[in-house]
Design a protein around this motif. Structure first.
Motif, PDB file in Angstrom:
ATOM      1  N   SER A   1      -8.428 -20.645 -45.458  1.00  0.00           N
ATOM      2  CA  SER A   1     -10.021 -20.350 -45.003  1.00  0.00           C
ATOM      3  C   SER A   1      -9.925 -20.101 -43.339  1.00  0.00           C
ATOM      4  O   SER A   1      -9.081 -20.835 -42.667  1.00  0.00           O
ATOM      5  CB  SER A   1     -11.163 -21.134 -45.378  1.00  0.00           C
ATOM      6  N   ASN A   2     -10.729 -19.427 -42.706  1.00  0.00           N
ATOM      7  CA  ASN A   2     -10.867 -19.300 -41.200  1.00  0.00           C
ATOM      8  C   ASN A   2     -11.010 -20.717 -40.689  1.00  0.00           C
ATOM      9  O   ASN A   2     -10.291 -21.142 -39.811  1.00  0.00           O
ATOM     10  CB  ASN A   2     -11.950 -18.502 -40.696  1.00  0.00           C
TER      11      ASN A   2
ATOM     12  N   TRP B   1      -8.088 -22.583 -38.269  1.00  0.00           N
ATOM     13  CA  TRP B   1      -8.679 -22.917 -36.840  1.00  0.00           C
ATOM     14  C   TRP B   1      -8.353 -24.615 -36.587  1.00  0.00           C
ATOM     15  O   TRP B   1      -7.589 -24.803 -35.557  1.00  0.00           O
ATOM     16  CB  TRP B   1      -9.865 -22.700 -36.725  1.00  0.00           C
TER      17      TRP B   1
ATOM     18  N   ARG C   1      -9.736 -19.747 -31.046  1.00  0.00           N
ATOM     19  CA  ARG C   1      -9.960 -19.592 -32.421  1.00  0.00           C
ATOM     20  C   ARG C   1      -9.859 -18.191 -32.792  1.00  0.00           C
ATOM     21  O   ARG C   1      -9.617 -17.993 -34.176  1.00  0.00           O
ATOM     22  CB  ARG C   1     -11.761 -19.890 -32.205  1.00  0.00           C
TER      23      ARG C   1
ATOM     24  N   PHE D   1      -7.810 -17.076 -36.069  1.00  0.00           N
ATOM     25  CA  PHE D   1      -8.315 -15.887 -37.207  1.00  0.00           C
ATOM     26  C   PHE D   1      -7.230 -14.871 -37.436  1.00  0.00           C
ATOM     27  O   PHE D   1      -7.250 -14.261 -38.614  1.00  0.00           O
ATOM     28  CB  PHE D   1      -9.481 -15.661 -36.655  1.00  0.00           C
TER      29      PHE D   1
END
Length: 533
Positions: free
Chosen positions: A289-290, A294, A314, A318
């Motif tokens: 997931s993002n 991160w 960030r 992504f």
């Protein structure tokens, strides 16, 4: 070389009498002690980053010298049996510690560290492959659970673990090695290298099972020997085939199909390949997931308190599409880089979704065999996806295809040799390269190499460059705009920082300089296409 870790280990040895066992894995202790061969190249890269006489480099050189002088070191060479070598190390651990157990029934425990960055939890543990670590996020737990469930399911015999390059397939399989030992009596994990033929893989498995092939054994005989050996063995066996060629099946190695005593794990990039490879169960490894991406980038790059970098960092995370391998590569190239421009350069690189090559080499044929091919091989060996025409243009490939390849690259190396300007194609390439350099959305990196020419001769069209342009002026007298583009390009390329071939040059040393430049700018060369399949 993780020299800083080596320094810490030797400090603890001195302060607390900590036991240290150096393992020289396919490296000569003398090379480590005196930093020769691969160790020399690694130290040169550290010197270019920290300074040749910096305190850090001096400590690292001293640590390598000290650890090589320890009397109890063990050397692993390609001709040694890996299992016997590991057993030797385990026995040494028994001798010094006294509480390790190697029996199958013994239960091992490991304290897993949890690091929180305020977003999601991250756990890491050794994969059993040296200093690599596997990061165990919630999004990967599901695949791990399914894999272990399938291995204990009597209806699952050949299990495919699928996912894009960089998704963590191999890391997941390696990270669960200790769990396999609790399910199976033996685990066979041959080293399957890229483009390895089926017989070599079969030989590696046969070596683990003490199966012996005669020199003249046909494929059918080899398969039967393997099949018979596995069928006769007591207990259960697991065979792991990492990146197994998709045009083959395990049965072509001699591994029984649908045999409850022998199971197979295959890793492959495409789930659609699983049925054709004989898998009756497949597990898809989903992207992070993002939030997880991160967290991983923060952990690996060390960027967590630099407020001015957080937003761009960030966005870089992504852009990695949830692929741990890509995040690891990007983080490694940006580690300890606190300049926001460098992070923006990585973001631009990752946003350039059409890029197919990291490096494009523009050159005239006169340098192909004496220099360019050697440079190309060195760049590929360093892991760069590099384009070199390799005589393909002689087969009639249109110049437009070549210009597209430039457009789809992140870094161009232009080898300006005496006859470079004779070629209209080379000049068109040069114009295209400089256009890509100036485009805001591309910002291609360009490095000129002055090979047996003076930069001033190129810039001011003197000697062979002046003679070449005179010929072009006669041919293109009706198209002065084309001539002006070429002249401007030759002038502008000389304004860039480049390397000039020394008169008393050593080719390998000169190539090393170019490699160092490329490695220092790796953060600008990430391309999505390397992870698309």
């Amino acid at each position: 070389m993780q020299s800083l870790r080596g320094v810490n280990i030797l400090d603890y040895k001195k302060k607390f009498d900590q036991r240290v066992l150096p393992i020289f894995y396919r490296v000569n202790p003398t090379d480590v002690k005196y930093q020769k061969n691969n160790c020399a190249f690694a130290m040169e890269r550290l010197e270019s980053r920290y300074g040749k006489n910096s305190p850090e480099v001096k400590k690292w050189r001293s640590a390598l010298h000290q650890i090589s002088e320890l009397k109890n070191g063990k050397c692993y060479t390609a001709d040694r049996n890996q299992r016997e070598f590991i057993q030797e190390i385990v026995e040494i651990a028994h001798e010094h510690i006294g509480f390790l157990s190697t029996t199958r029934s013994a239960k091992s425990s490991c304290q897993l560290s949890t690091t929180s960055y305020g977003i999601t939890s991250l756990r890491s543990f050794p994969t059993g492959t040296g200093n690599e670590y596997y990061y165990y996020f919630d999004s990967i737990k599901e695949a791990s659970r399914k894999l272990l469930d399938a291995l204990q399911d009597d209806t699952c015999y050949t299990i495919g673990v699928c996912g894009r390059r960089g998704s963590g397939k191999t890391s997941l399989v390696k990270a669960e090695i200790s769990s396999y030992g609790k399910i199976f009596d033996r685990v066979i994990f041959p080293n399957v290298s890229k483009n390895q033929d089926i017989r070599s893989i079969q030989d590696a498995i046969a070596n683990s099972l003490n199966v012996y092939f005669e020199k003249n054994d046909r494929d059918a005989v080899r398969i039967m020997k393997m099949f018979s050996k596995i069928e006769r063995m007591d207990g259960t066996t697991l065979v792991i085939l990492d990146d197994f060629p998709r045009e083959y099946t395990p049965q072509e190695l001699g591994i029984p199909y649908n045999n409850k005593h022998c199971k197979v794990i295959l890793t492959t990039r495409d789930e659609l390949d699983c049925p054709a490879m004989g898998c009756n169960h497949s597990i898809l490894l989903k992207p992070l997931s993002n939030d997880e991406a991160w967290t991983l980038l923060q952990h690996l790059s060390g960027v967590n308190s630099q407020l001015d970098l957080l937003d761009v960092a960030r966005n870089v995370a992504f852009k990695c599409n949830g692929l741990p391998g890509l995040i690891k590569d990007v983080s490694s190239s940006l580690k300890k880089k606190l300049n926001i421009d460098q992070w923006n350069e990585s973001l631009i690189s990752l946003s350039h979704s059409t890029a197919r090559y990291q490096i494009f080499i523009s050159f005239r044929g006169e340098t192909r065999h004496v220099f360019t091919k050697h440079l190309y091989d060195a760049l590929c060996q360093e892991g760069f996806k590099t384009f070199m025409d390799d005589k393909s243009l002689e087969g009639g490939v249109p110049i437009e295809k070549l210009l597209d390849d430039i457009e789809e690259s992140r870094f161009s190396i232009v080898i300006l040799s005496p006859n470079f300007a004779d070629s209209e194609w080379c000049l068109r390439e040069l114009v295209q390269i400089l256009d890509c350099k100036d485009k805001e959305e591309k910002k291609q990196l360009v490095l000129p190499i002055f090979y047996d020419v003076e930069p001033g001769h190129v810039k001011y069209l003197q000697n062979s460059y002046g003679e070449a342009m005179e010929k072009h002026e006669k041919k293109f007298e009706q198209h002065p705009e084309i001539l002006q583009k070429w002249k401007n390009a030759l002038r502008d390329i000389c304004k860039l920082t480049g390397f000039k071939k020394p008169d008393d040059w050593a080719r390998d040393e000169f190539i090393k300089r170019i490699l160092r430049f490329s490695c220092e700018n790796r953060h600008r060369l990430h391309i999505q296409s390397m992870y698309m399949n």
